[in-house]
Write an enzyme that holds these catalytic residues in place. Sequence first.
Site, PDB file in Angstrom:
ATOM      1  N   ASP A   1      68.078 -24.645   4.107  1.00 28.94           N
ATOM      2  CA  ASP A   1      67.202 -23.683   4.739  1.00 28.94           C
ATOM      3  C   ASP A   1      67.851 -23.285   6.075  1.00 28.94           C
ATOM      4  O   ASP A   1      68.822 -23.900   6.531  1.00 28.94           O
ATOM      5  CB  ASP A   1      65.789 -24.250   4.924  1.00 28.94           C
ATOM      6  CG  ASP A   1      64.751 -23.137   5.006  1.00 28.94           C
ATOM      7  OD1 ASP A   1      65.117 -22.013   5.391  1.00 28.94           O
ATOM      8  OD2 ASP A   1      63.567 -23.383   4.698  1.00 28.94           O
TER       9      ASP A   1
ATOM     10  N   GLU B   1      55.173 -19.036   7.679  1.00 31.71           N
ATOM     11  CA  GLU B   1      55.670 -20.391   7.962  1.00 31.71           C
ATOM     12  C   GLU B   1      54.754 -21.116   8.963  1.00 31.71           C
ATOM     13  O   GLU B   1      53.549 -20.905   9.000  1.00 31.71           O
ATOM     14  CB  GLU B   1      57.128 -20.333   8.433  1.00 31.71           C
ATOM     15  CG  GLU B   1      58.036 -19.684   7.381  1.00 31.71           C
ATOM     16  CD  GLU B   1      59.508 -19.774   7.694  1.00 31.71           C
ATOM     17  OE1 GLU B   1      59.979 -20.813   8.183  1.00 31.71           O
ATOM     18  OE2 GLU B   1      60.229 -18.788   7.413  1.00 31.71           O
TER      19      GLU B   1
END
Length: 615
Positions: free
Chosen positions: A316, A508
């Site tokens: 990520d 997020e």
Amino acid sequence: MTPTQNEVKTTPLDAEIEARVDTLLEQMTLGEKIGQMTQVEKNSIKKGDIAKYGIGSILSGGGGNPEPNTPQNWRDMVNGFIEESLESRMGIPLIYGSDCVHGHNNCVGATIFPHNVGLGAAGDVELVEKIAAATAQEMMATGVRWNFAPAVSLPLDLRWGRSYEGFSQDPAMISEMAAAYVRGLIGGDMTTGVLPSVKHFVGDGAASWGSSTRITAEQWEMIENDPTLANAKVGEHMMDLLKIGAWQIDQGVSDIDEETLRREHLPPYAATIAEGTMNIMVSYSSWGGLKMHAQKYLLTDVLKGEMGFNGFLVTDWEAIDQIDEDFYTAVVACINAGIDMNMVPFDYMRYINTLTEAVGKGDVPMSRINDAVRRILRTKIMMGVFENPICDTPLLVVGSAEHRALAREAVRKSMTCLKNEGALPFAKDSAGLLIAGEHADNVGLQCGGWTIEWMGGPGAITPGTTILEGIRDQVGETAEIVYDENGNFGDVKVETAFVVVGEEPYAEGMGDRSDLHLPQSQVDMIRRVRKNCNKLVVMVLSGRPIIISDWADDVDGLIAGWLPGTEGDGVADVLFGDHDFNGVLRYTWPRSMEQIPLGTDDGQEPQFLPGAGLK
Ligand code: BGC
Ligand code: BGC
């Protein structure tokens, strides 16, 4: 035996492709190999470096858009990068990646589909496959061949800002939906489709509140300028967000045993590997006392070994930096754990130099580098980029009428009716329909996060149809519709009123929230409009079930509209009875904050259980 072991089914390796990889590997220098293992953010790459270092991939993060943000500029930008990669000594084409998590959502003018939470509610596997195929087409028209989707997270704590990226709280259903999504992206043959990135491996949805290591208010005061968080463009509001729960759970610790991890979180990976997934993104979260990026057991032994995953693992965004304060230690740990490509995203020279040094010192074995590059090149060959580095999909598919019709169908099918006491459907000729709420007439709010910007944003951020516009189109001139954003209708009295409330856009950890009640102003609006009508229907636009128990008993109709995307006319399709409601709740809808996370019991029944949804 675990369920994942039973289901393992991988694509067999193709001898011809492997031979091509051998030939390439023989010719490549260490530098060129490490270049392939590098993915750089598009604004950070210096002119000339793609060719010089043989960079394997470039990406757009959320909001990583060309200026002005048009499909044509996207195409020119992406193809420009690809052309530069062809100039490298080896001429290995780079692949461009972007988070097209509900359509090609960074690109103004693209079709924006409902977020996964809505697709789960719609529960139509074929529809999901078609949506993924349409998304792939819109991406390919702009040269983007790699989609950081689907998320196969199992959101267990609704305070998590990524809850809407999950299809369901049922692992079997997530697997089915994700498999369909992957089929749609790949499109039968990887040469004519898009590379999926199934994410975030593994157990991201099991992280517990307060365990995030990302950022605290104290740290923020010290850092002030974190380049990643700056991309959220929340400015001074950052401190307020941290106070209401931002970054409390995302990137946190998943404190579950291995049996649970295998039973609840691994199955979607097995299901998507069986569909030919060649890329998986590793999670920021931790398990078993380690960041997932350093989890050799799960990445190498379980995923690549036991489950036979032949594709490559990407980190990520900037995730390597989180493994250890010492960057050298971090790089060594994650590459040895099984990471094949690093989404750097900014300081790629530091990564390239560090990994080069680590190989030189023997801390990362050459065999590991060769394995990583083999996996990347194998995938690129399967995608056909050596033969056709530049896509020829026409730009006209971006936001086409056909794709918008598909999105409208998805919106219609995702509408989940949770209560109807003689209030729905509305009559098209009803005299005086009152409509209230900012969310009723706002494309940005109905799209949510990951739309044009990382965090999304309110207003006319991209072409689309608002819910109100969709209603007006349906009822024509005959009905009298009165709209007020704040629901101020004086002492007017009508038969029916429709109030749309909901969350603001977020993505997020920026969407982690300690409290999931509606803002008081919205509750007040519901109470105000209650007095103006006989039948009151409320629609909630949100990325997750929110707490509604303080007002839900007072309304006659209640609809969960999720985050529908650009085609708001799909809402009118069910409001006026042209189509039946179809959506089914796939999450447990808590009655109080005490019922969160899932499985926590406050002695009361939840507001609604999975399976709810009046047809
Ligand atoms: C990027 C996002 C990314 C995030 C990582 C942002 O700067 O724009 O795409 O997900 O950083 O936390
Ligand atoms: C997110 C990923 C995303 C990546 C690139 C990260 O912050 O966690 O889901 O794919 O950024 O934008």
